[in-house]
Motif scaffolding. Structure first.
Motif: not given
Length: 334
Positions: A49-55, A81-84, A117-123
Motif C-alpha cells: 500500500a505504501w507504493w500505491e500512493y507514492l508520487p 512484487t506486483g506493485v513494484l 527471486v522470480e520477480a527480481a530483475a537481478a539476483r
C-alpha cells in the motif's frame, strides 16, 4: 523519475546496516532508513500500500532488498512484487539466507524467497554454493570485509573459542554439547574451550550447566555484557580457531570477521559457510550438532596453525562496490 545528471537513487532495505553501507557504490544514493522507535524495521516500503500512493516524482530508481521481510506472508510478498512491477520500479534481491537461521520450519521462508527471486530483475548471492540452488543468472558477489583495522597481534592467537552472544535460535543451547566438546578439545590439545556468552536471561541455563566444568580445566567460561567492536575483535584475535555453533542458516558475517583476523573457523555442514572461505585451509566442516566431530574440526584447525586472510580486502571491497554498480546499471539502463 530519471532526471538527467543526478546519480541513481536506490531504496536499499535496509540502508544503514553495516553490510549494506559497505557495498554501496560511491556514486549511488541510498535513501535513508525510516526511524521507527530508533530502528528501521519493519520498513514501510515492504507494505504494498505504501507504493500505491507514492508520487511518481518520489519513486526510487530501484529497490534492493536484503533482509527484514520475515514478518511478511507469501501473499504480502506477492503483493509487493506486483506493485513494484506496476509502478515500473526494478527489484534487486540479494539472497543472504536460503534458510532463515531464526526459523526451525523453513517452508514459508522458502516460498517467500522463491517469489522474490522470480520477480527480481537481478539476483545476487554470496557464494557459488548458494547460487547453485538459485535460478540461472544469479550473480555471486562476495561478502565484504568486516574488520577494517585488525588489532595488534591478529594472526598470533592460541586459544580455542566459541562466541555464543545471546543464544539466538540458530545456536546450540544444550550444555551437554559444549561439555562433550570442551572435554574432547582439552584431551586433544591440553587447552580449555573458551566460551564467551552474554550475561542475560537467555544464557542462564547454559551458564549454570557449564560452571562445573570450569573446575576440571576443560572450560574457560567468560560471561559478560555485549562488547564494543574493538573489544570483540581483540577477543576473537586471541583465538587461533573458533567454532560456529549454528544449527541452520546460509552465510555468516561472523565467519568473515574471523577470517579478517586470521582466525580459522570450524563450520557446520548445514549452510554454505564452507563456501565463504577465502582459503580452504581457513575453515573445516563438521556435522551440525555433533560435538565430537566439532572437536575433531577444531583440533585439526588448531594444529594447522594461523591462516592469514588470503587476498587484498581493500581491492576486494572496491570490486564489490563496482559489481553492485554494474547490477544497478543493468536493471535501470543507466
Amino acid at each position: 523519475m530519471h532526471q538527467g545528471g543526478r546519480g541513481l537513487r536506490v531504496l536499499s532495505i535496509p540502508a544503514g546496516h553495516v553490510y549494506t553501507a559497505a557495498i554501496r557504490p560511491e556514486d549511488v544514493e541510498y535513501l535513508p532508513d525510516p526511524d521507527i522507535d530508533g530502528n528501521w524495521w519493519p520498513h514501510p516500503a515492504l507494505d504494498a500500500a505504501w507504493w500505491e500512493y507514492l508520487p511518481a516524482a518520489e519513486l526510487p530508481d530501484l529497490v534492493h532488498l536484503h533482509f527484514g521481510f520475515d514478518h511478511l506472508s507469501p501473499g504480502q510478498i506477492a503483493d509487493l512484487t506486483g506493485v513494484l512491477r506496476r509502478r515500473g520500479v526494478p527489484l534487486v534481491v540479494t539472497v543472504h539466507d536460503l534458510d532463515n537461521p531464526h526459523l526451525s520450519d523453513q517452508t514459508e521462508h522458502h516460498e517467500k524467497v522463491r517469489l522474490l527471486v522470480e520477480a527480481a530483475a537481478a539476483r545476487i548471492t554470496l557464494t557459488d554454493l548458494a547460487a547453485a540452488r538459485l535460478p540461472a543468472g544469479t550473480r555471486v558477489i562476495l561478502h565484504p570485509r568486516v574488520v577494517a583495522d585488525p588489532p595488534p597481534g591478529a594472526d598470533s592467537g592460541a586459544a580455542v573459542g566459541v562466541f555464543l552472544k545471546s543464544l539466538r535460535g540458530n545456536v546450540v543451547s544444550d550444555p551437554s554439547f559444549y561439555r562433550i566438546l570442551a572435554r574432547k578439545v582439552h584431551e586433544e590439545l591440553g587447552l580449555p574451550l573458551r566460551i564467551h556468552v552474554h550475561e542475560d536471561s537467555a544464557s542462564t541455563d547454559l551458564v549454570r550447566g557449564l560452571r562445573a566444568d570450569q573446575a576440571g580445566g576443560a572450560v574457560d567460561l567468560r560471561v559478560h555484557p555485549p562488547m564494543p567492536d574493538a573489544a570483540l575483535h581483540a577477543a576473537v584475535a586471541e583465538c587461533r580457531t573458533v567454532l560456529l555453533a549454528y544449527l541452520r542458516g546460509t552465510h555468516s558475517g561472523w565467519l568473515e570477521m574471523c577470517r579478517d583476523l586470521g582466525v580459522t573457523v570450524a563450520v557446520p555442514d548445514c549452510g554454505m559457510y564452507e563456501g565463504q572461505a577465502d582459503d580452504p585451509r581457513g575453515v573445516e566442516k563438521y556435522r551440525t550438532g555433533d560435538p565430537l566431530d566439532a572437536a575433531r574440526a577444531l583440533t585439526l584447525l588448531h594444529g594447522r596453525g594461523p591462516v592469514p586472510y588470503a587476498g587484498d580486502r581493500t581491492r576486494q571491497l572496491r570490486q564489490i562496490r563496482e559489481a553492485h554498480r554494474e547490477v544497478y546499471r543493468e536493471v535501470t539502463g543507466r
